[in-house]
Write a protein that holds these residues in place. Structure first.
Motif, short mmCIF file in Angstrom:
data_model
loop_
_atom_site.label_atom_id
_atom_site.label_comp_id
_atom_site.label_asym_id
_atom_site.label_seq_id
_atom_site.Cartn_x
_atom_site.Cartn_y
_atom_site.Cartn_z
N ASN A 167 0.84 -1.44 -0.07
CA ASN A 167 -0.11 -0.01 -0.14
C ASN A 167 0.65 1.16 -0.11
O ASN A 167 2.18 1.22 -0.04
N GLU A 168 0.28 2.35 -0.21
CA GLU A 168 1.10 3.53 -0.02
C GLU A 168 0.35 4.91 0.89
O GLU A 168 -0.59 4.60 1.23
N VAL A 169 1.14 5.39 1.48
CA VAL A 169 0.67 6.45 2.45
C VAL A 169 1.24 7.75 2.21
O VAL A 169 2.45 7.81 1.83
N ASP A 170 0.35 8.65 2.47
CA ASP A 170 0.61 10.30 2.15
C ASP A 170 1.31 10.70 3.73
O ASP A 170 0.45 10.80 4.51
N MET A 171 2.43 11.25 3.55
CA MET A 171 3.17 11.46 4.84
C MET A 171 3.14 12.94 5.02
O MET A 171 3.77 13.48 5.96
N PRO A 316 3.09 12.73 -7.89
CA PRO A 316 1.45 13.17 -8.40
C PRO A 316 0.61 12.11 -7.86
O PRO A 316 0.75 10.99 -8.32
N VAL A 317 -0.50 12.68 -7.21
CA VAL A 317 -1.65 11.81 -6.79
C VAL A 317 -2.87 12.54 -7.07
O VAL A 317 -2.77 13.74 -7.21
N VAL A 318 -3.89 12.06 -7.21
CA VAL A 318 -5.15 12.49 -7.31
C VAL A 318 -5.85 12.57 -6.06
O VAL A 318 -6.25 11.55 -5.55
N ILE A 319 -6.19 13.75 -5.69
CA ILE A 319 -7.16 14.08 -4.48
C ILE A 319 -8.32 15.06 -4.78
O ILE A 319 -7.85 16.27 -5.49
N ASP A 320 -9.43 14.48 -4.74
CA ASP A 320 -10.71 15.47 -5.01
C ASP A 320 -10.28 15.54 -6.34
O ASP A 320 -10.92 16.66 -6.91
N VAL A 324 -2.18 16.60 -7.20
CA VAL A 324 -1.53 17.22 -6.65
C VAL A 324 -0.18 16.53 -6.17
O VAL A 324 -0.02 15.37 -6.57
N ILE A 325 0.96 17.10 -5.79
CA ILE A 325 2.23 16.59 -5.33
C ILE A 325 2.15 16.27 -3.95
O ILE A 325 1.80 17.27 -3.09
N ARG A 326 2.44 15.18 -3.37
CA ARG A 326 2.59 14.64 -2.06
C ARG A 326 3.68 13.69 -1.65
O ARG A 326 4.11 13.21 -2.54
N PRO A 327 4.30 13.69 -0.59
CA PRO A 327 5.51 13.04 -0.08
C PRO A 327 4.78 11.57 0.28
O PRO A 327 4.11 11.35 1.30
#
Length: 366
Positions: A167-171, A316-320, A324-327
């Motif tokens: 899985n992956e987690v947004d830190m 890059p991840v999709v949020i709403d 967006v760029i997220r760690p």
């Protein structure tokens, strides 16, 4: 009367050790508490000391495997002469003359005599063994610790049904908390607030939800561990050490970080003990400190699961519905499928992901 030298107790889970190095040879005179040899297990090294002064007799050699409580030698009480010799300095060795003294009653030592004496004293040199060298290679003997680790890893692979789920987690939230609280945290505890304490707390919460992850198989029984003693892998020059942080549910972030720092230092300087390493029901390993993006960690027997952390990378991840760029960090959970179903493994990782992305859940024990 001679004193026996026995292999000492080295922890509940340790039944045998390897003679990794002999520091005093058999037949030599040793003093009380002098180092005799080094013992090596799959966890730690330990030095064996002389119980008293006297003449040492060893019945083992380097590389031998010995059992706990086994008698490996004796120490005979020293004689008066040995005691005096051990305290006196050895006299300097006399310098041998360059030429042999006159013999056969001759006052002169002629050239022919010298040649004759050389012929009589010359010993034929022993043939030098031929060592074949492989091109562009070098060899190094595998340490006893590395041999035992290798054997155990192969045993795990052959005796468990090991699978890995990811899985992956947004830190972002964890990073924000660290940045905001770092200064006050360091003032209070004298140590930096790291990522590992967040993961340990998140794992405790997930283990409470899915107790099978905190269990192990013993023959035909499933043993459920009621405490949350989490092992954290620490890399050293000698190999991987896995000290145990006990009762993690009872410790706050500061206490956990201090224990992590102390264990890391002890592992690096070789002072970690068997008690520090024994037990534990779940393990966390962090390959991200070396730059690993993704891996499949191997189980730490007899445990049934291990969590792998990895590098934090901005992606890059999709949020709403927006990019967006997220760690982001990939998580890996290796587990023994004989005990843990795929559903339980996936839900366990999902619980950790939710907790780290919403750390306030830790306050509510969700």
């Amino acid at each position: 009367m001679a004193s026996e030298i026995k292999i000492p107790n080295m922890g509940e889970s340790v039944s045998e050790a390897t003679i990794s190095n002999i520091l005093k040879s058999s037949g030599s005179f040793v003093k009380q508490d002098e180092e005799i040899l080094e013992l090596e297990t799959d966890k730690v090294n330990q030095v064996l000391y002389a119980p008293e002064s006297g003449e040492l007799t060893l019945q083992v050699k380097k590389g031998d495997i010995v059992k706990i409580g086994q008698v490996i030698g004796t120490i005979n009480p020293p004689t008066v002469e040995q005691t005096l010799k051990s305290s006196d300095k050895k006299p300097p060795k006399p310098i041998e003359p360059a030429f042999p003294p006159p013999s056969n009653g001759k006052a002169k030592f002629t050239t022919s005599d010298f040649v004759s004496s050389l012929q009589q004293s010359t010993v034929s040199p022993q043939p030098t063994p031929i060592v074949e060298k492989e091109a562009n290679t070098s060899r190094k003997q595998m340490s006893s610790l590395r041999k035992i680790i290798a054997q155990r890893l192969v045993e795990v692979k052959n005796t468990t049904a090991m699978l890995t789920t990811f899985n992956e987690v947004d830190m972002s939230s964890v990073i924000a908390i660290r940045q905001k609280e770092q200064e006050s945290f360091q003032k209070k505890y004298g140590i930096k607030l790291g990522f590992m304490s967040f993961f340990i707390k998140a794992c405790v919460a997930a283990l409470k939800e899915i107790p099978e992850i905190n269990a192990y198989i013993d023959k035909e029984d499933i043993v459920f561990v009621q405490s949350y003693d989490i092992c954290v892998a620490v890399s050293t020059d000698r190999g991987l050490m896995v000290p145990v942080i006990r009762s993690c549910e009872q410790h706050n972030f500061g206490e956990i970080e201090m224990q992590l720092s102390a264990f890391a230092q002890k592992a690096r300087d070789g002072s970690i003990s068997v008690d520090d390493l024994k037990g534990g029901s779940f393990t966390i390993t962090n390959g991200g400190v070396f730059g690993s993006l993704l891996s499949t960690p191997i189980l730490n027997p007899p445990q049934s699961a291990i969590l792998g952390m990895h590098s934090i990378v901005k992606r890059p991840v999709v949020i709403d519905d927006e990019i967006v760029i997220r760690p982001m960090m990939y998580l890996a959970l290796s587990y023994d499928h004989r005990l843990i179903d795929g559903k339980q493994a996936v839900l366990f990782l999902k619980h950790i992901k939710q907790t780290l992305e919403e750390p306030s859940r830790l306050l509510l024990d969700l």
